[in-house]
Each structure stands twice: as C-alpha cells, then as structure tokens.
Scaffold this motif. Structure first.
Motif, PDB file in Angstrom:
ATOM      1  N   VAL A 149      -4.499   1.715   6.626  1.00 61.61           N
ATOM      2  CA  VAL A 149      -4.001   1.885   5.263  1.00 61.61           C
ATOM      3  C   VAL A 149      -4.486   3.201   4.676  1.00 61.61           C
ATOM      4  O   VAL A 149      -5.682   3.514   4.748  1.00 61.61           O
ATOM      5  N   LYS A 150      -3.557   3.945   4.087  1.00 59.92           N
ATOM      6  CA  LYS A 150      -3.912   5.149   3.350  1.00 59.92           C
ATOM      7  C   LYS A 150      -3.595   4.897   1.873  1.00 59.92           C
ATOM      8  O   LYS A 150      -2.457   5.048   1.418  1.00 59.92           O
ATOM      9  N   ASP A 151      -4.632   4.445   1.162  1.00 58.68           N
ATOM     10  CA  ASP A 151      -4.479   4.091  -0.248  1.00 58.68           C
ATOM     11  C   ASP A 151      -5.885   4.008  -0.855  1.00 58.68           C
ATOM     12  O   ASP A 151      -6.695   3.186  -0.422  1.00 58.68           O
ATOM     13  N   LYS A 152      -6.177   4.846  -1.836  1.00 50.59           N
ATOM     14  CA  LYS A 152      -7.513   4.874  -2.438  1.00 50.59           C
ATOM     15  C   LYS A 152      -7.874   3.546  -3.100  1.00 50.59           C
ATOM     16  O   LYS A 152      -9.059   3.212  -3.230  1.00 50.59           O
ATOM     17  N   GLU A 153      -6.878   2.782  -3.493  1.00 47.68           N
ATOM     18  CA  GLU A 153      -7.125   1.479  -4.133  1.00 47.68           C
ATOM     19  C   GLU A 153      -6.890   0.334  -3.152  1.00 47.68           C
ATOM     20  O   GLU A 153      -6.374  -0.723  -3.505  1.00 47.68           O
ATOM     21  N   TRP A 154      -7.302   0.547  -1.907  1.00 46.89           N
ATOM     22  CA  TRP A 154      -7.074  -0.448  -0.858  1.00 46.89           C
ATOM     23  C   TRP A 154      -7.735  -1.786  -1.159  1.00 46.89           C
ATOM     24  O   TRP A 154      -7.249  -2.839  -0.734  1.00 46.89           O
ATOM     25  N   ALA A 161       0.838  -1.200   0.000  1.00 42.64           N
ATOM     26  CA  ALA A 161       0.000   0.000   0.000  1.00 42.64           C
ATOM     27  C   ALA A 161       0.873   1.250   0.000  1.00 42.64           C
ATOM     28  O   ALA A 161       2.059   1.212   0.338  1.00 42.64           O
ATOM     29  N   LYS A 162       0.282   2.382  -0.368  1.00 38.58           N
ATOM     30  CA  LYS A 162       1.035   3.636  -0.426  1.00 38.58           C
ATOM     31  C   LYS A 162       1.564   4.023   0.951  1.00 38.58           C
ATOM     32  O   LYS A 162       2.727   4.380   1.110  1.00 38.58           O
ATOM     33  N   GLU A 163       0.686   3.984   1.957  1.00 40.64           N
ATOM     34  CA  GLU A 163       1.101   4.287   3.328  1.00 40.64           C
ATOM     35  C   GLU A 163       0.380   3.350   4.290  1.00 40.64           C
ATOM     36  O   GLU A 163      -0.821   3.102   4.139  1.00 40.64           O
ATOM     37  N   THR A 164       1.121   2.852   5.265  1.00 42.20           N
ATOM     38  CA  THR A 164       0.518   2.005   6.295  1.00 42.20           C
ATOM     39  C   THR A 164       1.045   2.422   7.664  1.00 42.20           C
ATOM     40  O   THR A 164       2.094   3.065   7.785  1.00 42.20           O
TER      41      THR A 164
END
Length: 356
Positions: free
Chosen positions: A201-206, A80-83
């Motif tokens: 999780v910070k990710d729009k496509e989670w 993920a982009k940010e965790t």
C-alpha cells in the motif's frame, strides 16, 4: 597542545604503536558498519525501491510474507491511494551453466511496483519472461537465457535486468502474475489464481483503512524487521561494533596509563616547577585526541580504499554519515580512556615522585 605534540614527535615509535592499534580498531568498526549496511540492503532492496508505506497480510501469517495468502480482490476493497499485489515463491534457477537461489515475484505489470528495467525489454510480453536482478549478471546470467526451475517443469526466459532487486538476500525474478500463479499452483491454478501473498500500500494514512476480517496491515519498516534473520543479523553486527568501542577505550586506557606510570618522576618535577595538574591533564587529553584523530582519519581512508577493491559478491555498502558518527564516537571513547591517566597525574605528589 604544544607539550602533547612535542612529546609525540620525540617518542615517535611509542606513539606510532598506539595510533596503529587505534587505526586497526577503527578500520574494523568502519568495515563492520559497511557490512551491516550491505547485508541489510540485501534483505530490503526491493521493498525500498517500491517506496510503499505499508503491507497487508493475513493475521495468521505472523507478519511473514511467505505464510500469508490473500485474495487479490481485497486490494480494490481497501480504498487506498495506490495498491499492488505480490505473489512469491522461492526456487533454484539454472541456466545450464550456473545454479542460483532466486525469489520469483509475480506482479501486475500495470501497477506501481513494476521494475524499472536497466537493460532489456520492460514489457513482459514474452510468456514466462522475467526481469531479473542485475546481481545475477555477475553469476553468468544474461538476457535470452532459458531458466529451468527446481520446483517446476516450466522454463523461464530472461528478457531484462533491473537494479536493486533483492529480497531477503535472494535476487528477484519479476514476472507476470498469471504466469507466476501457473507455476506456483500447477494443476490447482484455476482454483487459486486469485490468491496472492501480500498487498502493498502506498498511502500515508494506511492505518485508517478499513480492513477485511483476518487481515492486518503493518508499517513497511515493521514488515522488514520481521524478515527471517534480518533483526538478529543487524543486532549481532551492531553489538560487535559497540564492543569494539569498549575495547578501543580499554586499549587507550592501558597504554596511556603505562606511559604515565613511566613518567611519574617527570610529572612530579614539572609540578614542583609550578606547572599545574590541569595543564598536564589537558596535555594528556590533547595527546590522546591527536592520536585518535590520526588513527580514525587513516582508517576512514583505508576502509574506503579497501572497499573499492572488493568483489561485488561481498555485501558491503558504506554510509558516510554513519561512518563519521562512528569516527567521532571512537575519538570520544579514546579520550574517555585517558581519564585514568589524568586521575593518576592529579594524584602525583611532587616530593614523593622526585624522591622516588
């Protein structure tokens, strides 16, 4: 409108009673909406501050943070982009003068959910140092306080305060993950030091992430809705507001119907003079609109005024757009309550009314 306003001015006391009841009902609706927002905020403040898109938990946890247990290394495997990892436990903190239920959150201080410190030291360099929710200041806690925990012999030190840090209605104490794990697992720390409750999780496509076995990822809002008591509490207050709408319509309908029955002979005479039923009906609707508008506007101002005098311990938060919507709904249901009176006016026979 002229006829409606003229009658209101002539019978001030009678219409003041209706307006007062509408004011009280509106005040209760606005106050309950503020209470609903405040209680909801107490449950979700921290999660909203993190601005995460999803939460990773174990499948067996049934979407509960408290029952989930993951290896923190899973965060690196997600892609993920940010965790950020979260370890939590509940406790009662005692500073020597005051006891308070708190939620301990162990976090990695280099990750994005690190709290923004409004007062004190943001570094967590002090061993067993915690950044506390600022609501604890109202309970007598202050920077430098030594805290004893009900579930551990370890003492904590408040090194700072942060805003909007409550979870499931409990104020949060943020601390370094390793310090937290030592308290949580005690003698079993070495074996369990990498076990956390959740990965945010910070990710729009989670929903496209590849998940390890026996885990599930859920949208943040779904996670919040599954907090103990959150949905039930919100539904209870929401239904109370809806019932008040119905009660408001019923009160207006009863009062206006009684007033209409008392004026049947007058309406009959006006009809005999050539005034149409449509004109009289519009007059009743306009009258209801004026009374409802006055009651709602006064209630709106009274609610905000009352809210400014409430202590911080009262969980109330007014959302102006929502209050305005509720105000419009109250006016509409009041007008709907006037329909019975309108129907009565339409059915009046001039000859019978005058003869009676």
């Amino acid at each position: 409108m002229f006829l409606a306003w003229s009658e209101i001015k002539k019978n001030k006391l009678r219409f003041l009673l209706i307006t007062s009841i509408l004011l009280l009902v509106s005040f209760l609706v606005f106050f309950l909406s503020g209470l609903a927002n405040g209680l909801a905020s107490m449950n979700r403040e921290a999660i909203d501050t993190w601005k995460v898109d999803a939460v990773l938990l174990t499948e067996e946890s049934d979407k509960s943070l408290y029952e989930s247990a993951l290896n923190k290394e899973v965060a690196d495997e997600l892609g993920a982009k940010e965790t950020a990892v979260v370890s939590q436990m509940g406790a009662i903190a005692n500073n020597g003068d005051t006891k308070q239920n708190v939620m301990l959150f162990g976090i990695d201080r280099d990750e994005f959910i690190k709290p923004k410190v409004s007062e004190g030291d943001p570094t967590f360099y002090v061993q067993n140092g915690v950044v506390a929710s600022d609501v604890l200041k109202d309970e007598g806690f202050k920077i430098g306080d030594t805290l004893e925990l009900s579930s551990s012999d370890t003492e904590l030190t408040i090194v700072g305060f942060t805003e909007k840090a409550r979870f499931n209605a409990s104020p949060i104490l943020y601390m370094k993950l390793n310090d937290m794990q030592k308290i949580k697992f005690g003698d079993a720390y070495t074996m369990n030091k990498d076990i956390v409750n959740a990965i945010v999780v910070k990710d729009k496509e989670w929903d496209q992430l590849s998940l390890p076995d026996n885990t599930e990822i859920i949208e943040t809002e779904t996670f919040i809705e599954n907090l103990p008591g959150y949905t039930e509490q919100n539904l209870t207050l929401t239904y109370m507001i809806y019932f008040l709408f119905v009660i408001s319509a019923a009160i207006v309908a009863i009062f206006l119907y009684v007033l209409t029955v008392q004026k049947i002979s007058m309406f009959g005479l006006m009809k005999a003079q050539g005034i149409s039923s449509a004109y009289l009906a519009r007059s009743v609707i306009a009258q209801t609109f004026i009374l409802a508008l006055i009651g709602v506007v006064l209630a709106f101002g009274l609610t905000l005024l009352a809210g400014s005098f409430l202590p911080n311990a009262v969980p109330i938060m007014f959302d102006i757009p929502t209050m305005m919507i509720y105000g419009l709904v109250l006016i509409v249901v009041a007008i709907l309550g006037a329909v019975i009176s309108v129907w009565t006016i339409i059915r009046i026979d001039p000859l019978e009314a005058i003869g009676g």
